[in-house]
Design a protein around this motif. Structure first.
Motif, PDB file in Angstrom:
ATOM      1  N   VAL A 151       0.295  -1.437   0.079  1.00  0.00           N
ATOM      2  CA  VAL A 151       0.053  -0.233   0.383  1.00  0.00           C
ATOM      3  C   VAL A 151       0.773   1.080  -0.391  1.00  0.00           C
ATOM      4  O   VAL A 151       1.604   1.693   0.493  1.00  0.00           O
ATOM      5  CB  VAL A 151      -1.001   0.272   1.538  1.00  0.00           C
ATOM      6  CG1 VAL A 151      -1.546   1.434   0.970  1.00  0.00           C
ATOM      7  CG2 VAL A 151      -2.158  -0.788   1.079  1.00  0.00           C
ATOM      8  N   VAL A 152       0.628   2.029  -1.186  1.00  0.00           N
ATOM      9  CA  VAL A 152       1.847   3.347  -1.318  1.00  0.00           C
ATOM     10  C   VAL A 152       0.437   4.015  -0.936  1.00  0.00           C
ATOM     11  O   VAL A 152      -0.024   4.503  -0.958  1.00  0.00           O
ATOM     12  CB  VAL A 152       2.388   3.829  -2.233  1.00  0.00           C
ATOM     13  CG1 VAL A 152       2.761   4.999  -2.412  1.00  0.00           C
ATOM     14  CG2 VAL A 152       2.387   2.246  -3.092  1.00  0.00           C
ATOM     15  N   VAL A 153       1.339   5.310   0.279  1.00  0.00           N
ATOM     16  CA  VAL A 153       0.204   6.533   0.966  1.00  0.00           C
ATOM     17  C   VAL A 153       0.395   7.932   0.487  1.00  0.00           C
ATOM     18  O   VAL A 153       1.826   7.939   0.821  1.00  0.00           O
ATOM     19  CB  VAL A 153       0.671   6.438   2.406  1.00  0.00           C
ATOM     20  CG1 VAL A 153      -0.361   7.216   3.258  1.00  0.00           C
ATOM     21  CG2 VAL A 153       0.180   4.957   3.005  1.00  0.00           C
ATOM     22  N   LEU A 154      -0.315   8.321  -0.132  1.00  0.00           N
ATOM     23  CA  LEU A 154      -0.053   9.029  -1.392  1.00  0.00           C
ATOM     24  C   LEU A 154      -0.556  10.516  -0.482  1.00  0.00           C
ATOM     25  O   LEU A 154      -1.261  10.643   0.528  1.00  0.00           O
ATOM     26  CB  LEU A 154      -0.502   9.477  -2.344  1.00  0.00           C
ATOM     27  CG  LEU A 154      -0.330   7.523  -3.146  1.00  0.00           C
ATOM     28  CD1 LEU A 154      -0.896   8.206  -4.742  1.00  0.00           C
ATOM     29  CD2 LEU A 154       1.268   7.950  -3.866  1.00  0.00           C
ATOM     30  N   ALA A 155       0.489  11.945  -1.253  1.00  0.00           N
ATOM     31  CA  ALA A 155      -0.829  12.954  -0.400  1.00  0.00           C
ATOM     32  C   ALA A 155      -2.481  13.032  -1.155  1.00  0.00           C
ATOM     33  O   ALA A 155      -2.058  12.606  -2.687  1.00  0.00           O
ATOM     34  CB  ALA A 155       0.554  14.454  -1.046  1.00  0.00           C
ATOM     35  N   ALA A 156      -2.683  13.471  -0.905  1.00  0.00           N
ATOM     36  CA  ALA A 156      -4.145  14.025  -1.324  1.00  0.00           C
ATOM     37  C   ALA A 156      -3.952  15.046  -3.083  1.00  0.00           C
ATOM     38  O   ALA A 156      -4.686  15.005  -3.822  1.00  0.00           O
ATOM     39  CB  ALA A 156      -5.077  14.607  -1.010  1.00  0.00           C
ATOM     40  N   ASP A 157      -2.918  15.331  -3.199  1.00  0.00           N
ATOM     41  CA  ASP A 157      -3.132  16.829  -4.305  1.00  0.00           C
ATOM     42  C   ASP A 157      -2.057  16.083  -5.489  1.00  0.00           C
ATOM     43  O   ASP A 157      -1.459  16.090  -6.001  1.00  0.00           O
ATOM     44  CB  ASP A 157      -2.720  18.143  -3.747  1.00  0.00           C
ATOM     45  CG  ASP A 157      -1.636  18.262  -3.158  1.00  0.00           C
ATOM     46  OD1 ASP A 157      -0.843  17.535  -2.961  1.00  0.00           O
ATOM     47  OD2 ASP A 157      -0.873  19.442  -2.859  1.00  0.00           O
ATOM     48  N   ASP A 158      -1.090  14.657  -4.657  1.00  0.00           N
ATOM     49  CA  ASP A 158      -0.428  14.418  -5.695  1.00  0.00           C
ATOM     50  C   ASP A 158      -0.772  13.681  -7.399  1.00  0.00           C
ATOM     51  O   ASP A 158      -1.541  13.450  -7.664  1.00  0.00           O
ATOM     52  CB  ASP A 158       0.251  12.474  -4.920  1.00  0.00           C
ATOM     53  CG  ASP A 158       1.317  11.886  -5.429  1.00  0.00           C
ATOM     54  OD1 ASP A 158       2.021  12.115  -7.520  1.00  0.00           O
ATOM     55  OD2 ASP A 158       1.707  11.419  -5.260  1.00  0.00           O
ATOM     56  N   ALA A 159      -0.143  14.413  -8.270  1.00  0.00           N
ATOM     57  CA  ALA A 159      -0.290  14.498  -9.267  1.00  0.00           C
ATOM     58  C   ALA A 159       0.742  13.391 -10.312  1.00  0.00           C
ATOM     59  O   ALA A 159       0.868  13.358 -11.752  1.00  0.00           O
ATOM     60  CB  ALA A 159      -0.601  15.302 -10.000  1.00  0.00           C
ATOM     61  N   SER A 160       1.816  12.942 -10.125  1.00  0.00           N
ATOM     62  CA  SER A 160       2.523  12.580 -10.436  1.00  0.00           C
ATOM     63  C   SER A 160       2.404  10.676  -9.628  1.00  0.00           C
ATOM     64  O   SER A 160       3.920  10.327 -10.894  1.00  0.00           O
ATOM     65  CB  SER A 160       4.377  13.018  -9.640  1.00  0.00           C
ATOM     66  OG  SER A 160       4.517  13.981  -9.399  1.00  0.00           O
ATOM     67  N   TRP A 161       2.328  10.643  -8.861  1.00  0.00           N
ATOM     68  CA  TRP A 161       1.809   8.569  -8.692  1.00  0.00           C
ATOM     69  C   TRP A 161       1.126   8.239 -10.148  1.00  0.00           C
ATOM     70  O   TRP A 161       0.639   8.392 -11.353  1.00  0.00           O
ATOM     71  CB  TRP A 161       0.978   8.544  -7.577  1.00  0.00           C
ATOM     72  CG  TRP A 161       0.258   7.125  -7.649  1.00  0.00           C
ATOM     73  CD1 TRP A 161      -0.775   6.618  -8.245  1.00  0.00           C
ATOM     74  CD2 TRP A 161       0.850   5.957  -7.296  1.00  0.00           C
ATOM     75  NE1 TRP A 161      -0.694   5.135  -7.667  1.00  0.00           N
ATOM     76  CE2 TRP A 161       0.891   4.687  -7.440  1.00  0.00           C
ATOM     77  CE3 TRP A 161       2.569   6.147  -6.733  1.00  0.00           C
ATOM     78  CZ2 TRP A 161       0.926   3.862  -7.438  1.00  0.00           C
ATOM     79  CZ3 TRP A 161       3.148   4.611  -6.542  1.00  0.00           C
ATOM     80  CH2 TRP A 161       2.771   3.823  -6.469  1.00  0.00           C
ATOM     81  N   PRO A 162       2.157   7.103 -10.909  1.00  0.00           N
ATOM     82  CA  PRO A 162       1.962   6.693 -11.926  1.00  0.00           C
ATOM     83  C   PRO A 162       0.890   5.970 -11.967  1.00  0.00           C
ATOM     84  O   PRO A 162       0.542   5.557 -13.349  1.00  0.00           O
ATOM     85  CB  PRO A 162       3.282   5.862 -12.166  1.00  0.00           C
ATOM     86  CG  PRO A 162       4.098   6.804 -11.805  1.00  0.00           C
ATOM     87  CD  PRO A 162       2.995   6.916  -9.862  1.00  0.00           C
ATOM     88  N   GLY A 163       0.163   5.396 -10.908  1.00  0.00           N
ATOM     89  CA  GLY A 163      -1.111   4.770 -11.354  1.00  0.00           C
ATOM     90  C   GLY A 163      -0.821   2.846 -11.346  1.00  0.00           C
ATOM     91  O   GLY A 163      -1.761   2.904 -11.513  1.00  0.00           O
ATOM     92  N   TRP A 164      -0.002   2.669 -10.793  1.00  0.00           N
ATOM     93  CA  TRP A 164       0.778   1.087 -11.045  1.00  0.00           C
ATOM     94  C   TRP A 164      -0.506   0.744  -9.663  1.00  0.00           C
ATOM     95  O   TRP A 164      -0.739   1.069  -9.103  1.00  0.00           O
ATOM     96  CB  TRP A 164       1.903   0.784 -10.092  1.00  0.00           C
ATOM     97  CG  TRP A 164       3.216   1.432 -10.650  1.00  0.00           C
ATOM     98  CD1 TRP A 164       3.044   1.780 -11.907  1.00  0.00           C
ATOM     99  CD2 TRP A 164       4.199   2.352 -10.748  1.00  0.00           C
ATOM    100  NE1 TRP A 164       3.977   2.241 -12.865  1.00  0.00           N
ATOM    101  CE2 TRP A 164       4.955   2.983 -11.729  1.00  0.00           C
ATOM    102  CE3 TRP A 164       4.471   2.749  -9.345  1.00  0.00           C
ATOM    103  CZ2 TRP A 164       5.979   4.141 -11.403  1.00  0.00           C
ATOM    104  CZ3 TRP A 164       5.728   3.827  -9.107  1.00  0.00           C
ATOM    105  CH2 TRP A 164       6.794   3.445  -9.961  1.00  0.00           C
TER     106      TRP A 164
END
Length: 233
Positions: free
Chosen positions: A57-70
């Motif tokens: 589980v990868v925990v992201l910031a709410a405004d993360d636009a860089s996550w590649p969507g894996w």
């Protein structure tokens, strides 16, 4: 019998909601490239390459636009959730987002998204020793440099003994429910824990130290990234 069946499901939580102020740059440090891939990709590949690890589980910031969507790496599931303002909040969110198949007493790995150089033999040692302990364990490295205590004026006030001092690394390995309760207690007390072991220690618990490689570096500054590139050249 498969020994991993005895231990139950093993998932990893990878907090990646920070912005890395000390690193600078236009993107969060976990998306800075090393050998053509973002740091978080290296961290996930190292975890999921291990046969005992079932998913992450990868925990992201709410405004993360860089996550590649894996959604899958190395044939294993990758899930995401939204984290909080602190590491403890983000790890708690990741623990809550684990699948129901991960039981309360199952062990969970927590690994830094910007720590891309984890080696399989270190992970082997951590799992072998940590899962045999009632509390768990962390990868760590003995302090080898001489330590100085600084005064307010920048002068040296003294030399600190380095015996028995270790640098905490990741992954860190604890049981899901026990870690959740320790992090919740620290948060309720207004204590900002800098790693998961600190939260467990506050509960009177004593995780094991498992010696890991010195090159399991966390990228905090551009100099760290330059060092990693040199080590991997």
């Amino acid at each position: 019998m498969n020994p991993d069946h005895v231990w139950g499901r093993l998932w990893a939580v990878v907090p990646a909601a920070g912005i890395g102020r000390r690193f600078g740059g236009d993107v969060a440090k976990q998306y800075t490239e090393l050998d053509g891939q973002p740091l978080v990709a290296h961290a996930l590949q190292a975890l999921l390459a291990h046969p005992s690890v079932d998913g992450a589980v990868v925990v992201l910031a709410a405004d993360d636009a860089s996550w590649p969507g894996w959604t899958e790496i190395s044939g294993k599931p990758v899930a995401t959730c939204i984290g909080g303002a602190s590491r403890a909040e983000s790890v708690l969110a990741g623990l809550a987002a684990l699948p129901e198949s991960v039981r309360a007493d199952d062990f969970v790995l927590v690994h830094d998204a910007a720590r891309p150089n984890l080696q399989q033999d270190d992970l082997d040692a951590l799992l072998e020793r940590g899962r045999a302990d009632p509390v768990g364990a962390i990868l760590a490295a003995p302090v080898r440099d001489t330590l100085k205590r600084a005064g307010d004026d920048g002068g040296i006030d003294g030399t600190e003994p380095r015996e028995r001092l270790w640098r905490a690394l990741t992954p860190q390995l604890f049981r899901r429910l026990q870690l959740s309760r320790a992090l919740e207690a620290a948060f309720a007390d207004g204590i900002e824990v800098t790693d998961e072991s600190m939260a467990m220690e506050r509960q009177g618990l004593r995780p094991l130290l498992v010696e890991g490689r010195e090159d399991n570096l966390k990228v905090t500054t551009p100099a760290d990234l330059a060092l990693l590139r040199a080590l991997r050249a």
